[in-house]
Design an enzyme around this catalytic site. Structure first.
Site, PDB file in Angstrom:
ATOM      1  CE  LYS A  63      -0.922 -20.343   6.575  1.00  0.00           C
ATOM      2  NZ  LYS A  63      -1.977 -21.363   6.459  1.00  0.00           N
TER       3      LYS A  63
ATOM      4  CG  MET B 264       0.734   4.987   2.634  1.00  0.00           C
ATOM      5  SD  MET B 264       1.320   5.439   0.991  1.00  0.00           S
ATOM      6  CE  MET B 264      -0.201   5.796   0.157  1.00  0.00           C
TER       7      MET B 264
ATOM      8  CE1 TYR C  49      -3.928  13.702   3.832  1.00  0.00           C
ATOM      9  CE2 TYR C  49      -3.382  11.502   4.646  1.00  0.00           C
ATOM     10  CZ  TYR C  49      -3.047  12.641   3.925  1.00  0.00           C
ATOM     11  OH  TYR C  49      -1.828  12.717   3.295  1.00  0.00           O
TER      12      TYR C  49
END
Ligand SMILES: *Cc1c(COP(=O)(O)O)cnc(C)c1O
Length: 368
Positions: A38, A313, A264
């Site tokens: 899975k 990100m 950031y």
């Protein structure tokens, strides 16, 4: 091995074979082996892994959802595929692709029988899941009479296996609880056989169940994490080989003076002059923000370089002060020596979460 020039996940099929053979060595020769593939084979790459395991003669596959089973059929997997958590909206497709549902309550059992009838099926293989203490999905022992009277009115489906799932098979402090689950599954199966008059396949163990509860192997075992190289304990981890290596490369090196900040929200403030490296991998690739601010690390030139500031990100910055490295050098995020399990622990999570998070953006390279 050529050095990584971008972020890649290398999958070592030889290590997969080693893990499969190690797990098999724990079983009696007639115990069937179901490979749990899975979630893209736990974030690795399901198609190549399942094809390879099919050639190694595993008996069964399992996925969580119907769409995952369809992808395996499209990739040429012909062995039986158990869908652990199919939703009624996908029942028709599931039948069309010869996938086998795990059914866990009266509602989904009834709905599946209706779809099987509409699709003109007889003796369509289904699997019944029983709850023995995980309290997630499953019928209870008290449901067996009702299931029997329901099924005796229809020949659309046939029960191929009954199974349950252990809640804490890796935790020997919970040994009593696990033994309680094993004995309640035994009661369920005895009652089932008495009422139905035949014995379907019985299965209960996941990877840690295989390792810790040989008395519960029954007719088949279901292994996921072990195949991918983790044994859920320091002792057993030594017997497995992690199949995946996550690698990247240094894009840029910065020299930061005392008092400057990195990344950031200026989350990192330098207390001395330091050297950082920026890498092309971020939370969109599966390195979550919980690894930021010094918790997680990567390996450069065999040395640990902690993540500096917040995970972005598409990038992380790591502290390479004192590490001999340059732009373009290879970086190891995890591999067989610097394991995903250790990195996961640095951020208070488990190998399962880290490896299944590696996003589809990361290129997979299969080593045969
Ligand atoms: C995911 C899953 C497994 C595999 O567990 P591992 O600990 O990875 O071996 C087995 N059975 C069920 C029902 C599962 O959902």
């Amino acid at each position: 091995m050529p050095k990584a020039q971008e972020t890649i996940l290398e999958i070592d099929l030889k290590a997969l074979k080693h893990n499969f053979e190690y797990l098999k060595s724990k079983l009696k020769s007639n115990t069937k082996f179901l490979a749990v593939v899975k979630a893209f084979a736990y974030g690795n790459e399901a198609n190549e892994i399942a094809s390879y395991l099919q050639d190694l003669d595993v008996d069964y596959f399992a996925v969580a959802y119907t769409s995952e089973g369809i992808a395996l059929r499209d990739a040429g997997i012909t062995k039986p595929i158990l869908v652990l958590h199919p939703l009624p909206i996908s029942f028709k497709l599931l039948i069309e692709r010869c996938l086998e549902p795990s059914l866990y309550n009266e509602k989904v059992l009834n709905e599946f029988i209706e779809v099987a009838k509409t699709e003109k099926q007889t003796n369509y293989p289904i699997h019944l899941k029983f709850n023995t203490g995980l309290n997630r999905l499953g019928f209870s022992e008290n449901d067996i009479v009702a299931i029997h009277s329901k099924l005796s009115k229809s020949s659309a489906v046939k029960i191929k296996s009954i199974f349950s799932h252990l809640a804490a098979s890796e935790d020997l402090n919970e040994d009593n609880y696990t033994k309680g689950q094993i004995s309640s599954f035994k009661n369920i199966t005895e009652k089932f056989v008495a009422i139905f008059g035949y014995k379907p396949l019985l299965h209960l163990c996941n990877t840690s169940g295989i390792l810790n509860y040989p008395e519960a192997h029954l007719d088949m075992v279901r292994s996921g994490i072990g195949l991918y190289g983790f044994g859920n304990s320091d002792k057993e981890n030594k017997n497995f080989k992690p199949i995946a290596s996550l690698k990247s490369v240094i894009s840029q090196i910065h020299h930061i003076s005392k008092g400057e900040t990195v990344g950031y929200n200026r989350a990192f403030k330098s207390e001395a002059s330091q050297k950082t490296a920026t890498l092309p991998i971020g939370h969109a690739d599966g390195i979550g923000r919980q690894y930021g601010n010094g918790k997680g690390y990567v390996i450069i030139n065999n040395q640990k370089a902690p993540i500096v500031g917040n995970v972005c990100m598409d990038m992380i910055m790591v502290n390479v002060t004192g590490i001999d490295c340059k732009e373009g050098d290879e970086v190891i995020i995890f591999d067989a020596n610097h394991t995903a399990n250790n990195l996961a622990q640095s951020a208070n999570t488990i190998s399962y979460e880290l490896i299944t998070s590696i996003s589809q953006r990361v290129k997979r390279i299969i080593l045969k």
